[in-house]
Design a protein around this motif. Structure first.
Motif, mmCIF file in Angstrom:
data_model
loop_
_atom_site.group_PDB
_atom_site.id
_atom_site.type_symbol
_atom_site.label_atom_id
_atom_site.label_comp_id
_atom_site.label_asym_id
_atom_site.label_seq_id
_atom_site.Cartn_x
_atom_site.Cartn_y
_atom_site.Cartn_z
ATOM 1 N N ASP A 50 5.687 156.493 11.884
ATOM 2 C CA ASP A 50 4.695 156.427 12.956
ATOM 3 C C ASP A 50 5.151 155.415 14.000
ATOM 4 N N ASP A 54 7.368 161.352 17.588
ATOM 5 C CA ASP A 54 6.122 162.031 17.933
ATOM 6 C C ASP A 54 5.715 162.827 16.697
ATOM 7 N N LEU A 55 4.620 162.437 16.067
ATOM 8 C CA LEU A 55 4.156 163.081 14.840
ATOM 9 C C LEU A 55 2.913 163.932 15.067
ATOM 10 N N SER A 56 2.615 164.239 16.313
ATOM 11 C CA SER A 56 1.390 164.981 16.623
ATOM 12 C C SER A 56 1.360 166.374 16.013
ATOM 13 N N SER A 72 -0.563 164.642 9.877
ATOM 14 C CA SER A 72 -0.410 163.188 9.988
ATOM 15 C C SER A 72 -1.647 162.443 9.493
ATOM 16 N N ARG A 73 -2.829 162.979 9.711
ATOM 17 C CA ARG A 73 -4.046 162.304 9.249
ATOM 18 C C ARG A 73 -4.085 162.234 7.719
ATOM 19 N N LYS A 76 -1.532 159.684 6.416
ATOM 20 C CA LYS A 76 -2.011 158.308 6.551
ATOM 21 C C LYS A 76 -3.017 157.965 5.460
#
Length: 89
Positions: A50, A54-56, A72-73, A76
């Motif tokens: 992160d 770009d991890l979108s 990504s959410r 995390k």
């Protein structure tokens, strides 16, 4: 992601996984290419990447085709809950 779903992913931390959707932040740099790796290692890489990439649009695919990929959410959340334990044997 609720606790039972996270526990299920944790139990699968050794299954092969693939990472897609990681984009380079630098101009003219190629996007990284990833080979299959254990799910726990893939989660750690994305959690630690992160700000470097770009991890979108990141997705970690694992299990059979009916298993939804981790975004990504979820990564995390899993890293926050389990951290380095995802790497344990």
């Amino acid at each position: 992601m609720d606790k039972p779903a996270m526990a299920s992913v944790f139990r699968m931390r050794h299954v092969p996984a693939s990472i897609s959707g990681v984009r380079s932040l630098g101009r003219g740099q190629a996007d990284p290419v990833f080979h299959s790796r254990p799910l726990g290692e893939a989660i750690r890489f994305i959690a630690e990447a992160d700000g470097q990439y770009d991890l979108s649009a990141v997705a970690i695919s694992y299990g059979d085709r009916t298993t939804p990929p981790l975004g990504s959410r979820e990564v995390k959340q899993l890293w926050s809950e389990y951290g380095e334990r995802l790497m344990e044997a």
